[in-house]
Structure formats: structure tokens, C-alpha cells
Design a protein around this motif. Structure first.
Motif, short mmCIF file in Angstrom:
data_model
loop_
_atom_site.label_atom_id
_atom_site.label_comp_id
_atom_site.label_asym_id
_atom_site.label_seq_id
_atom_site.Cartn_x
_atom_site.Cartn_y
_atom_site.Cartn_z
N ALA A 104 0.88 -1.34 -0.03
CA ALA A 104 0.04 0.06 0.25
C ALA A 104 0.67 1.43 0.11
CB ALA A 104 -0.95 -0.08 1.09
N LYS A 105 0.29 2.41 -0.49
CA LYS A 105 0.83 3.62 -0.42
C LYS A 105 0.58 4.39 0.94
CE LYS A 105 1.40 8.17 -2.77
NZ LYS A 105 0.84 8.99 -3.83
N THR A 106 -0.72 4.12 1.41
CA THR A 106 -1.07 4.66 2.50
C THR A 106 -1.72 3.62 3.24
OG1 THR A 106 -3.20 5.78 1.95
CG2 THR A 106 -1.15 7.06 1.60
N LEU A 107 -1.80 3.77 4.70
CA LEU A 107 -2.58 2.69 5.62
C LEU A 107 -3.10 3.50 6.53
CD1 LEU A 107 -1.26 -0.76 7.02
CD2 LEU A 107 -2.53 0.93 8.59
N THR A 108 -4.42 3.42 6.73
CA THR A 108 -5.15 4.22 7.72
C THR A 108 -6.00 3.37 8.30
OG1 THR A 108 -5.76 6.20 6.22
CG2 THR A 108 -6.87 6.29 8.21
N ASN A 109 -5.99 3.24 9.84
CA ASN A 109 -6.42 2.34 10.75
C ASN A 109 -7.40 2.98 11.93
OD1 ASN A 109 -6.47 0.55 13.36
ND2 ASN A 109 -5.51 -0.81 11.97
N TYR A 110 -8.47 2.44 12.16
CA TYR A 110 -9.05 2.72 13.36
C TYR A 110 -9.65 1.28 14.24
CZ TYR A 110 -12.89 3.92 16.59
OH TYR A 110 -13.75 3.86 17.79
N THR A 111 -9.32 1.56 15.36
CA THR A 111 -9.37 0.45 16.29
C THR A 111 -10.26 1.01 17.44
OG1 THR A 111 -7.44 0.81 17.46
CG2 THR A 111 -7.44 -1.07 15.76
N SER A 112 -11.09 0.34 17.87
CA SER A 112 -12.14 0.96 19.09
C SER A 112 -11.63 0.31 20.45
CB SER A 112 -13.74 0.75 18.60
OG SER A 112 -13.97 -0.79 18.37
N ASN A 113 -11.79 -1.03 20.33
CA ASN A 113 -11.41 -1.57 21.84
C ASN A 113 -10.33 -2.64 21.61
OD1 ASN A 113 -14.25 -0.99 22.63
ND2 ASN A 113 -15.38 -2.69 21.89
N GLY A 114 -9.10 -1.87 21.18
CA GLY A 114 -8.12 -2.58 21.24
C GLY A 114 -6.96 -1.82 20.49
N LEU A 115 -5.75 -2.17 20.42
CA LEU A 115 -4.78 -1.45 19.44
C LEU A 115 -4.22 -2.29 18.37
CD1 LEU A 115 -2.37 -0.91 22.38
CD2 LEU A 115 -3.91 0.62 21.62
N VAL A 203 -18.33 8.84 21.24
CA VAL A 203 -18.88 7.74 20.74
C VAL A 203 -18.63 7.64 19.00
CG1 VAL A 203 -20.87 6.20 20.53
CG2 VAL A 203 -20.29 7.68 22.50
N ILE A 204 -17.98 6.40 18.72
CA ILE A 204 -17.84 6.18 17.31
C ILE A 204 -18.57 4.65 17.01
CG2 ILE A 204 -16.31 5.63 15.34
CD1 ILE A 204 -15.78 8.52 16.41
N PRO A 205 -19.60 4.79 16.39
CA PRO A 205 -20.38 3.37 16.15
C PRO A 205 -19.73 2.66 15.14
CG PRO A 205 -21.50 5.06 14.88
CD PRO A 205 -20.19 5.88 15.71
N SER A 206 -18.36 2.03 15.28
CA SER A 206 -17.91 1.38 14.30
C SER A 206 -17.08 0.32 15.01
CB SER A 206 -17.10 2.21 13.31
OG SER A 206 -16.05 1.44 12.54
N SER A 207 -16.87 -0.77 14.61
CA SER A 207 -16.03 -1.73 15.34
C SER A 207 -14.48 -1.64 14.82
CB SER A 207 -16.37 -3.16 15.20
OG SER A 207 -16.35 -3.49 13.93
N GLY A 208 -14.37 -0.95 13.78
CA GLY A 208 -13.03 -0.53 13.47
C GLY A 208 -12.68 -0.94 12.17
N CYS A 209 -11.86 -0.60 11.26
CA CYS A 209 -11.47 -1.15 9.90
C CYS A 209 -10.24 -0.40 9.48
CB CYS A 209 -12.52 -0.69 8.83
SG CYS A 209 -12.82 1.07 8.82
N VAL A 210 -9.66 -0.84 8.41
CA VAL A 210 -8.39 -0.47 7.55
C VAL A 210 -8.84 -0.15 6.14
CG1 VAL A 210 -6.03 -0.81 7.17
CG2 VAL A 210 -7.14 -2.22 9.12
N LEU A 211 -8.13 0.92 5.80
CA LEU A 211 -8.13 1.35 4.43
C LEU A 211 -6.72 1.57 3.76
CD1 LEU A 211 -9.88 2.37 2.03
CD2 LEU A 211 -9.45 4.73 2.71
N TRP A 212 -6.87 0.64 3.00
CA TRP A 212 -5.31 0.84 2.21
C TRP A 212 -5.48 1.49 0.79
CZ3 TRP A 212 -6.22 -4.84 3.39
CH2 TRP A 212 -5.72 -5.28 4.63
N GLU A 213 -4.60 2.16 0.36
CA GLU A 213 -4.74 2.89 -0.76
C GLU A 213 -3.24 2.77 -1.71
OE1 GLU A 213 -7.31 6.55 -0.78
OE2 GLU A 213 -6.54 6.79 1.37
N TYR A 214 -3.40 2.58 -2.93
CA TYR A 214 -2.22 2.29 -3.79
C TYR A 214 -2.01 3.16 -4.68
CZ TYR A 214 -3.34 -2.15 -1.36
OH TYR A 214 -3.54 -3.03 -0.52
N GLU A 215 -0.85 3.37 -5.46
CA GLU A 215 -0.64 4.30 -6.39
C GLU A 215 -1.21 3.94 -7.87
OE1 GLU A 215 3.52 4.62 -7.19
OE2 GLU A 215 4.01 5.48 -5.21
#
Length: 281
Positions: A104-115, A203-215
Motif C-alpha cells: 500500500a501507499k497509505t494505510l489508515t486504521n481505526y480500532t475501537s476496543n484494542g490496539l 462515541v464512534i459507532p464502528s468496530s474498526g477497519c483499515v483502508l489501504w490505498e495504492y498508487e
């Protein structure tokens, strides 16, 4: 051969075909194409996961690599869903995950109940696996080692630009003993330039996800549970993922505030034990 939009899974399998050619034959891509009677451009697009090889193409390719009928059938089953916009994999299958995040070119991650696994210390990861109760004891050392190896992308000069949104409630979960938490807080402070903290009251109503973006490929959204991994390339799902991260950018502490917040936790591990929530990659 059908030319369509590549996916994280198709690129991973294309790369596997390339490695098979390089390790099982003495042929370069052009020479292999000539042997199979293909145009060299066809070899390139298949090995880059940019085109769906027909079943005949796969048989020809894998036979040239010396693979038997059982291997052909196994690979065919893996390949048949490679270009789907939604791909579900068993939790233990880590090949696509590693390939997707490392290219990936960029990696954006959100975690709610962990690291996120990419910012965990080995001791924290080990304690987390043991708390779950559903990972065989003998597998834990290998899983921890593998998680640590994935973290090499944070140190690569050409690695993805990473940003981790961490909810403050996750910082308050005690995983392991006080020493483990102290080391984990210190690690987070060291990586503070990669982290934005979401305040505890948000409050964030999401369990978490990752977004990978590419060139040169479409973005991929990723999520997981304890049972399976999900890779998504559907444009609507990608748009919703972007909305989540746009919102997080608005409500999270800025870089300086996040560093200050992380510094508050260094040397002050919490005593409350609460390990509810997903085991995130």
C-alpha cells in the motif's frame, strides 16, 4: 484471459504465480510466455493480478512449474474468487493481508476496543492472544512473531504512510500485567507521530477497519472478526470507509494533543481488566 479491475487477493495470487515461476523454473517472464505460446504482456498482467487467467491458462502455467493435479485444484479454488469485490478468508490465512498492507501507499486504521497489531509490543500481543482463550497455546509464539515481522513496514523507507486512530477507551484496557502495559504505553509514545487519539467521551459507532490505498490500484477496505477476514473493493463501501475516517479526523485530538495524551499514560498502567472487543489486525 479477461482484463478487469485487480483486487488485493488477485494481486497476491498473481505475485504467488510469479514466485512459482522464479523458484520452479529457470525462465524469465518473457521466456515463460514464449514457452506457453502467450504474448509477454499477458504474462505480465496475470502475474500482477491485473487480469483473470482462464482455467486453461492456470493449468498450462502451473504444469510448466511442475505442479501436480492436487496443487492445480487447490490453486483453482483459491483463484476463482480472486477478483470479487468482497473476499472472505479464514482467520488463519494471512497471505493476502500481508501482501495488501506491505504494497500500500497509505494505510489508515481505526480500532475501537484494542490496539492495531502493527503498534503492539510482543508482550502485549502475547497477553492478548492468551486472554482470548480460543488460540491454541502452541500457536501463540508463532502468531506473536509474525505480528512483529509485519511491523517492519513501519520502518521501511518506502513503506506505506501510516495513520492509526486509537480510541482512548482502548488505552484504558489492561492487557497483561502493569509491566506489559507500561512498555506498551512507551511504545505508543515512541510511535506518537503515527497516532491520533479519539477522546474517551466520543462515541464512534464502528468496530474498526483499515483502508489501504495504492498508487496504481483501487483502494481496499479491510475488517476482521475472530472468525474471518474481509477484503472489500466495492466503491460504495470504500466511500463509507472514507466518511468514517473524515469524521475521525474531525473529532480526534491533533498530533500534538495526541502525543500529550499518550504521555499521560506512560508509567501509569490502569488496573481495570476489560478485554471485550475484537482481536484486530
Amino acid at each position: 484471459m479477461t482484463v478487469i479491475t485487480s483486487t488485493a487477493h488477485s494481486r497476491e495470487l498473481g505475485d504467488e504465480l510469479r514466485r512459482l515461476r522464479e523458484t520452479c523454473t529457470d525462465l524469465g517472464g518473457r521466456a515463460m510466455a514464449i514457452r506457453l505460446g502467450w504474448d509477454p504482456s499477458k504474462m505480465s498482467t496475470i502475474e500482477h493480478g491485473k487480469a483473470r487467467a482462464s482455467e486453461v491458462d492456470l493449468v498450462q502455467f502451473l504444469t510448466a512449474c511442475g505442479k501436480d493435479a492436487d496443487y492445480l485444484e487447490m490453486f483453482r479454488r483459491r483463484y476463482e474468487k480472486a477478483f470479487d469485490e468482497y473476499v472472505i478468508q479464514m482467520h488463519d490465512d494471512l497471505r493476502t493481508l500481508v501482501f495488501a498492507e506491505s504494497t500500500a501507499k497509505t494505510l489508515t486504521n481505526y480500532t475501537s476496543n484494542g490496539l492495531a497489531g502493527l503498534i503492539q509490543t510482543p508482550e502485549y500481543a502475547d497477553a492478548l492472544y492468551r486472554l482470548g482463550g480460543f488460540v491454541a497455546e502452541e500457536r501463540i509464539p508463532d502468531l506473536v512473531r509474525f505480528r512483529g515481522e509485519r511491523q517492519a513496514i513501519l520502518r521501511r523507507h518506502n513503506g506505506p504512510k501510516c495513520l492509526f486512530y486509537v480510541h482512548e477507551l482502548a488505552l484504558r484496557l489492561q492487557i497483561g500485567d502493569a509491566s506489559i502495559m507500561a512498555d506498551q504505553y512507551a511504545r505508543l509514545l515512541f510511535d506518537a507521530h503515527l497516532i491520533r487519539v479519539v477522546p474517551a467521551h466520543i462515541v464512534i459507532p464502528s468496530s474498526g477497519c483499515v483502508l489501504w490505498e495504492y498508487e496504481k490500484a483501487y483502494p481496499v477496505a479491510f475488517g476482521e472478526t475472530d472468525l474471518a477476514k474481509l477484503f472489500v473493493q466495492d466503491p460504495g463501501a470504500i466511500a463509507r470507509t472514507r466518511l468514517l475516517f473524515n469524521h475521525l479526523d474531525q473529532v480526534a485530538l491533533d498530533a500534538g494533543q495526541s502525543r500529550s495524551k499518550l504521555a499521560e499514560y506512560v508509567g501509569q498502567p490502569r488496573g481495570d481488566l476489560d478485554v471485550s472487543g475484537p482481536y484486530l489486525a
